[in-house]
Design a protein around this motif. Structure first.
Motif, PDB file in Angstrom:
ATOM      1  N   UNK A 262       0.835  -1.212   0.000  1.00 47.49           N
ATOM      2  CA  UNK A 262       0.000   0.000   0.000  1.00 47.49           C
ATOM      3  C   UNK A 262       0.862   1.251   0.000  1.00 47.49           C
ATOM      4  N   UNK A 263       1.990   1.219   0.699  1.00 45.29           N
ATOM      5  CA  UNK A 263       2.883   2.377   0.733  1.00 45.29           C
ATOM      6  C   UNK A 263       3.552   2.640  -0.617  1.00 45.29           C
ATOM      7  N   UNK A 264       3.647   1.594  -1.444  1.00 48.38           N
ATOM      8  CA  UNK A 264       4.285   1.757  -2.754  1.00 48.38           C
ATOM      9  C   UNK A 264       3.395   2.483  -3.748  1.00 48.38           C
ATOM     10  N   UNK A 319      12.514  -0.940  -1.705  1.00 45.19           N
ATOM     11  CA  UNK A 319      12.549  -1.261  -3.133  1.00 45.19           C
ATOM     12  C   UNK A 319      11.149  -1.265  -3.747  1.00 45.19           C
ATOM     13  N   UNK A 320      11.087  -1.050  -5.059  1.00 47.16           N
ATOM     14  CA  UNK A 320       9.816  -1.079  -5.785  1.00 47.16           C
ATOM     15  C   UNK A 320       9.252  -2.496  -5.803  1.00 47.16           C
ATOM     16  N   UNK A 321       8.051  -2.649  -6.346  1.00 44.70           N
ATOM     17  CA  UNK A 321       7.327  -3.912  -6.225  1.00 44.70           C
ATOM     18  C   UNK A 321       8.101  -5.090  -6.819  1.00 44.70           C
ATOM     19  N   UNK A 322       8.555  -4.990  -8.058  1.00 44.39           N
ATOM     20  CA  UNK A 322       9.209  -6.140  -8.681  1.00 44.39           C
ATOM     21  C   UNK A 322      10.532  -6.497  -8.014  1.00 44.39           C
ATOM     22  N   UNK A 323      11.415  -5.520  -7.732  1.00 41.64           N
ATOM     23  CA  UNK A 323      12.622  -5.892  -6.971  1.00 41.64           C
ATOM     24  C   UNK A 323      12.293  -6.467  -5.594  1.00 41.64           C
ATOM     25  N   UNK A 324      11.268  -5.919  -4.951  1.00 37.94           N
ATOM     26  CA  UNK A 324      10.879  -6.444  -3.637  1.00 37.94           C
ATOM     27  C   UNK A 324      10.409  -7.896  -3.756  1.00 37.94           C
ATOM     28  N   UNK A 325       9.634  -8.189  -4.806  1.00 36.35           N
ATOM     29  CA  UNK A 325       9.169  -9.564  -5.009  1.00 36.35           C
ATOM     30  C   UNK A 325      10.352 -10.494  -5.267  1.00 36.35           C
ATOM     31  N   UNK A 326      11.323 -10.046  -6.051  1.00 31.38           N
ATOM     32  CA  UNK A 326      12.500 -10.873  -6.320  1.00 31.38           C
ATOM     33  C   UNK A 326      13.289 -11.143  -5.043  1.00 31.38           C
TER      34      UNK A 326
END
Length: 447
Positions: A262-264, A319-326
């Protein structure tokens, strides 16, 4: 001559293959029935949540309906696990499936008030840990050597995959036949699972009975007594902590995935983070369980455990969503460290208490994960979600470093003579279990 059936050199020098494991007919039965069980449980809790919400309009009661089947699991694990060793495993698993069938059938009739529905599900769920422990304790009886480790890995993969399938099937069924129809179809899965186990598994006597077991006491008292004995053994206690802490502390990061996303911003989804976490865990288990040789897997155990926490430290940088997911996927791949502890724990626990020991692992893990998630949620009220997620990673890494001697040093395999026990226990290396004078069963030896 290499004996792949008993886990001789052929399986000691190389990782077991999926063909090795699925060649065992009884494992195929356990695997299939467990998958059916998980799908049925997921659909049941989803349908019950929807049904309670429809009848009460209360979001709180709907949430309670979804978790009611899981919350009593810890209580059952603390007070009833002795039944997993006192009753034959096949009878326990089949009996629990039949009780689940009757329970779901009563729910599907709609004759109970919502509060009574929740109470019935909670009472039945108390016996869930006994069935789960009986199922897990059967694996060493049918899978030997490295096949046992890969079999444990495959059940973990099945748990994650079938839960996802259960959500998909449950959502489809709710749209097609409604919650009552979904519950009736869940009853069918309970019956199918019971039939598979009843006719697919060889009957085996109860573990305590087949090794003597000492005089019987009530299940409540015996569970507490044996839990204390397991925890009093230094080797077993260390292996329990090693299985409980590094991974459970990381689960705190999952507890704040929603506020982090949500913060992203509006385009970010917590579902992406959670799916990445589940995917990393499944891939890690498959790769380490199938392609890493047993000796190397045990040497990698502390490093894999450290992998749980270190990538999460990057969340301090938000980190942004995709780097965070990785990062989340890489971190959860570290859950494969538990495969390196599987055979050590199996060797350490008394054979007659194997069911209760495995049940204690699951109960402690569920309790630790729940506390970690709750603690992370509380911290997110005063700290940013990224800081909390990094803190969860740091806590996991610190726990790994503190437990490094246990994670890194393989325990000495007990000799055949040290594993003999005529009073309900089996040796566990340095800290064996001895008969207790006066007919009170086994007790941990002090050194």
């Amino acid at each position: 001559m290499n004996d792949t059936r008993t886990g001789g050199p052929a399986l000691a020098d190389r990782p077991a293959t999926f063909r090795d494991v699925f060649a065992v007919a009884e494992f195929r039965v356990i695997f299939a029935s467990y998958g059916i069980f998980m799908i049925g449980e997921t659909v049941k809790m989803l349908a019950l949540s929807v049904l309670v919400y429809e009848r009460t309009g209360s979001g709180l009661l709907a949430a309670l309906a979804y978790v009611t089947g899981f919350l009593p699991h810890a209580l059952g694990g603390l007070f009833l696990l002795a039944l997993a060793d006192r009753w034959p495993a096949r009878a326990v698993i089949v009996g629990y499936d039949l009780v689940r069938l009757a329970t779901v059938a009563v729910l599907a009739t709609g004759v109970l008030a919502p509060s009574a529905m929740l109470g019935l599900v909670a009472v039945v769920a108390l016996f869930g840990p006994v069935s789960s422990a009986s199922r897990t304790a059967l694996l060493p009886d049918m899978l030997h050597g490295d096949r046992y480790v890969l079999g444990r890995s495959l059940l973990t993969v099945a748990a994650g995959g079938t839960q996802v399938a259960g959500f998909a099937v449950g959502g489809l069924l709710l749209g097609l036949v409604g919650p009552y129809g979904a519950l009736w179809l869940t009853a069918v899965t309970c019956g199918f699972s019971a039939l598979l186990v009843r006719f697919g598994l060889t009957p085996r006597p109860a573990r305590v009975g087949r090794t003597g077991g000492g005089p019987r006491t009530g299940a409540f008292r015996e569970t507490l007594r044996v839990n204390r004995q397991l925890l009093a053994d230094r080797r077993i206690r260390g292996l329990l902590l090693a299985q409980w802490l590094p991974g459970s502390l990381l689960v705190g990061a999952e507890g704040v995935a929603v506020p982090y996303a949500a913060d992203l911003g509006p385009g970010a989804s917590a579902g992406v983070l959670l799916m990445a976490g589940a995917g990393g865990m499944l891939v890690g288990d498959l790769l380490v369980g199938r392609f890493v040789a047993p000796a190397r897997r045990e040497r990698l155990t502390p490093w894999l455990a450290l992998l749980l926490g270190v990538p999460m430290l990057v969340f301090l940088a938000r980190p942004a969503l995709l780097p965070a997911a990785a990062l989340f996927a890489v971190a959860t791949a570290g859950f494969a460290y538990q495969l390196g502890l599987a055979r050590r724990f199996l060797d350490a626990v008394p054979e007659a208490r194997r069911g209760q020991a495995f049940g204690l692992v699951n109960t402690g893990m569920m309790a630790a994960q729940g506390l970690a998630a709750a603690g992370a949620g509380a911290l997110s009220e005063v700290l940013s979600p990224g800081v909390v997620m990094a803190g969860a990673g740091a806590a996991s890494a610190i726990a790994t470093l503190l437990l490094w001697p246990i994670l890194a040093v393989p325990a000495v395999r007990p000799t055949r003579s040290s594993r003999r026990d005529t009073r309900g226990g089996a040796g566990g290396g340095e800290h064996g279990w001895l008969p207790c004078p006066g007919g009170e069963g086994e007790r941990p030896r002090r050194t």
